[in-house]
Design a protein around this motif. Structure first.
Motif, PDB file in Angstrom:
ATOM      1  N   PRO A 195      17.229   7.837  60.584  1.00  0.00           N
ATOM      2  CA  PRO A 195      15.791   8.082  60.514  1.00  0.00           C
ATOM      3  C   PRO A 195      15.439   8.472  59.087  1.00  0.00           C
ATOM      4  N   GLU A 196      14.223   8.385  58.776  1.00  0.00           N
ATOM      5  CA  GLU A 196      13.798   8.605  57.386  1.00  0.00           C
ATOM      6  C   GLU A 196      14.224   9.964  56.851  1.00  0.00           C
ATOM      7  N   THR A 197      14.487  10.880  57.762  1.00  0.00           N
ATOM      8  CA  THR A 197      14.746  12.254  57.321  1.00  0.00           C
ATOM      9  C   THR A 197      16.114  12.455  56.680  1.00  0.00           C
ATOM     10  N   THR A 198      17.155  11.964  57.326  1.00  0.00           N
ATOM     11  CA  THR A 198      18.477  12.214  56.743  1.00  0.00           C
ATOM     12  C   THR A 198      18.813  11.154  55.703  1.00  0.00           C
ATOM     13  N   ASP A 199      19.628  11.532  54.767  1.00  0.00           N
ATOM     14  CA  ASP A 199      20.018  10.577  53.740  1.00  0.00           C
ATOM     15  C   ASP A 199      21.527  10.400  53.709  1.00  0.00           C
ATOM     16  N   THR A 200      22.143  10.663  54.841  1.00  0.00           N
ATOM     17  CA  THR A 200      23.587  10.530  54.893  1.00  0.00           C
ATOM     18  C   THR A 200      23.986   9.411  55.836  1.00  0.00           C
ATOM     19  N   LEU A 201      24.886   8.610  55.362  1.00  0.00           N
ATOM     20  CA  LEU A 201      25.408   7.542  56.190  1.00  0.00           C
ATOM     21  C   LEU A 201      26.576   8.121  56.987  1.00  0.00           C
ATOM     22  N   ALA A 202      26.414   8.158  58.287  1.00  0.00           N
ATOM     23  CA  ALA A 202      27.437   8.817  59.098  1.00  0.00           C
ATOM     24  C   ALA A 202      28.143   7.827  60.011  1.00  0.00           C
ATOM     25  N   TYR A 203      29.208   8.309  60.585  1.00  0.00           N
ATOM     26  CA  TYR A 203      30.017   7.485  61.482  1.00  0.00           C
ATOM     27  C   TYR A 203      29.176   6.879  62.602  1.00  0.00           C
ATOM     28  N   GLY A 204      28.322   7.714  63.175  1.00  0.00           N
ATOM     29  CA  GLY A 204      27.517   7.250  64.297  1.00  0.00           C
ATOM     30  C   GLY A 204      26.658   6.049  63.940  1.00  0.00           C
TER      31      GLY A 204
ATOM     32  N   ALA B 140      21.620   8.886  48.255  1.00  0.00           N
ATOM     33  CA  ALA B 140      22.147   9.001  49.611  1.00  0.00           C
ATOM     34  C   ALA B 140      23.623   9.382  49.591  1.00  0.00           C
ATOM     35  N   LYS B 141      24.039  10.036  50.675  1.00  0.00           N
ATOM     36  CA  LYS B 141      25.438  10.433  50.765  1.00  0.00           C
ATOM     37  C   LYS B 141      26.115   9.645  51.875  1.00  0.00           C
ATOM     38  N   ILE B 142      27.425   9.664  51.804  1.00  0.00           N
ATOM     39  CA  ILE B 142      28.184   8.982  52.846  1.00  0.00           C
ATOM     40  C   ILE B 142      29.173   9.969  53.445  1.00  0.00           C
ATOM     41  N   ALA B 143      29.143  10.082  54.748  1.00  0.00           N
ATOM     42  CA  ALA B 143      30.068  10.997  55.415  1.00  0.00           C
ATOM     43  C   ALA B 143      31.494  10.504  55.233  1.00  0.00           C
ATOM     44  N   LYS B 144      32.399  11.451  55.175  1.00  0.00           N
ATOM     45  CA  LYS B 144      33.781  11.084  54.913  1.00  0.00           C
ATOM     46  C   LYS B 144      34.348  10.190  55.995  1.00  0.00           C
ATOM     47  N   ASP B 145      34.040  10.542  57.241  1.00  0.00           N
ATOM     48  CA  ASP B 145      34.617   9.711  58.293  1.00  0.00           C
ATOM     49  C   ASP B 145      33.982   8.334  58.322  1.00  0.00           C
ATOM     50  N   ALA B 146      32.791   8.237  57.773  1.00  0.00           N
ATOM     51  CA  ALA B 146      32.181   6.908  57.682  1.00  0.00           C
ATOM     52  C   ALA B 146      32.947   6.051  56.683  1.00  0.00           C
ATOM     53  N   LYS B 147      33.359   6.651  55.585  1.00  0.00           N
ATOM     54  CA  LYS B 147      34.114   5.890  54.586  1.00  0.00           C
ATOM     55  C   LYS B 147      35.431   5.412  55.174  1.00  0.00           C
ATOM     56  N   GLU B 148      36.099   6.316  55.856  1.00  0.00           N
ATOM     57  CA  GLU B 148      37.385   5.947  56.432  1.00  0.00           C
ATOM     58  C   GLU B 148      37.203   4.863  57.469  1.00  0.00           C
TER      59      GLU B 148
END
Lengths: 253, 126
Positions: B61-70, A113-121
């Motif tokens: 959701p199961e599709t994305t594998d990125t942890l995002a701000y939202g 899995a990846k982590i968005a940059k703004d999420a890290k900040e």
């Protein structure tokens, strides 16, 4: 907003310029954001943007001219929050290093899995906020009881009060081990002192996933090895797996 | 005791204690901070980061594998004990919407001002 020229957001936090050009930003709607008071909140000159005064469609497509985001975005800039009575910290002191933070995050989620940059900040900021939150609660209690030093119990109590009582049990265990290891040190360990004097334990990017603390007592015979997984499931009861059983053979000579 | 070798973190801490102590110091009017409490806060912070990351990742959701701000914003919204972070992670909105909100607020203020002015006039007249 100010007519025409630069629109400055007061007390905004994070923002990103989408590749598509849509401007999305996190905003506080605290009072009226006139932005004319000189402080730019988190937005340094690098982050200021121009809003078309004729509103709606056009301005929504402006993108922020954002400055370099090299070291995680929290470079120079004014202090976010001015704590009453205390000097505001420099930007870099207010947060924990993003490398450490993102490493802990990475260890918590699936490997690919990846982590968005703004999420890290964002987590970086949350963490500092968390620390402040706990500390001020603990400090209040300290004052109430007319004590001058915050101790471990205060922290634990604060955690419980603030809704983090799921952390309390694991923390108690950590504290117990910590105390034991400190006691061992005071017995005159000849290994390098990592206790009292040394506070800055350098972040360690290359270490493996588990923590290992090896303790050798004065008589050189007892070895306590703690190996616990980096990830503790907070929702459940502590998952601290110890590599071996604790064995004390006479700590004092 | 815990040997501080080049690669292994002592006492199992991977966050800089000094920095944590600095942040603690600036958080409250406190005179002294015990060593134990810095250590506990460090461990608690680790737990906290893990917690946030795990919860946020579940939002995907199961599709994305990125942890995002939202995702983080969602987590903070949903959890009671994370309300103190509501200001730190506000939900993002588009500028268009924001401007609309601002305009609405200003219009309301204008209206309120006019109304109170009118009431004043009526008062003085009577």
């Amino acid at each position: 907003m100010d007519g025409g020229g630069e629109g400055q957001m007061d007390q905004g936090t994070d923002h990103t310029a989408d590749e598509s050009g849509t401007l999305s930003m996190a905003v506080h709607l605290e009072g009226t954001p006139q932005g004319g008071d000189g402080t730019q909140g988190l937005l340094t000159n690098d982050y200021s943007y121009v809003l078309d005064d004729s509103a709606t469609g056009a301005s929504a497509n402006d993108s922020i001219a954002s400055g370099g985001d090299e070291d995680g975005g929290h470079k120079d800039g004014d202090s976010l929050r001015e704590h009453v009575g205390v000097e505001p910290l420099q930007e870099q002191d207010r947060f924990l290093p993003i490398a450490n933070v993102s490493r802990i995050m990475k260890n918590s989620i699936p490997k690919m899995a990846k982590i968005a940059k703004d999420a890290k900040e964002c987590v970086q900021e949350c963490v500092s906020e968390f620390i402040s939150f706990i500390t001020s609660e603990a400090s209040d209690r300290c004052h109430q009881e007319k004590r001058k030093t915050i101790n471990g119990e205060d922290i634990l109590f604060a955690m419980s009060t603030l809704g983090f009582d799921s952390y309390v049990e694991p923390l108690k265990l950590y504290l117990q081990k910590y105390r034991e290891s400190m006691k061992g040190e005071k017995g005159g360990m000849n290994t390098s002192t990592t206790g009292a004097g040394d506070e800055s334990l350098a972040s360690d990017l290359g270490a493996d996933e588990s923590f290992t603390a090896n303790i050798i007592s004065t008589d050189g015979q007892t070895t306590m090895t703690y190996t616990y997984p980096t990830q503790v499931q907070v929702g459940r009861i502590p998952v601290l797996e110890m590599g071996q059983q604790l064995q004390f053979t006479g700590m004092s000579s | 005791m815990a040997e501080k070798s080049g690669t292994k973190p002592a006492k199992g801490v991977v966050l800089p204690m000094a920095r944590i102590k600095t942040i603690m110091r600036s958080s409250a009017e406190i005179t002294n901070i015990g060593q134990e409490s810095v250590y506990l806060v460090a461990k608690a912070t680790e737990l906290f980061i893990q917690h946030l990351a795990t919860e946020a990742f579940k939002q995907d959701p199961e599709t994305t594998d990125t942890l995002a701000y939202g995702d983080l914003a969602e987590v903070v919204n949903d959890a009671d004990n994370l309300q103190f972070l509501a200001d730190v992670i506000p939900k993002k909105i588009v500028v268009r919407d924001y401007l609309r909100m601002v305009r609405q607020q200003e219009e309301e203020k204008e209206r309120a001002k006019q109304q109170s002015q009118q009431e004043e006039r009526e008062d003085t007249d009577s």
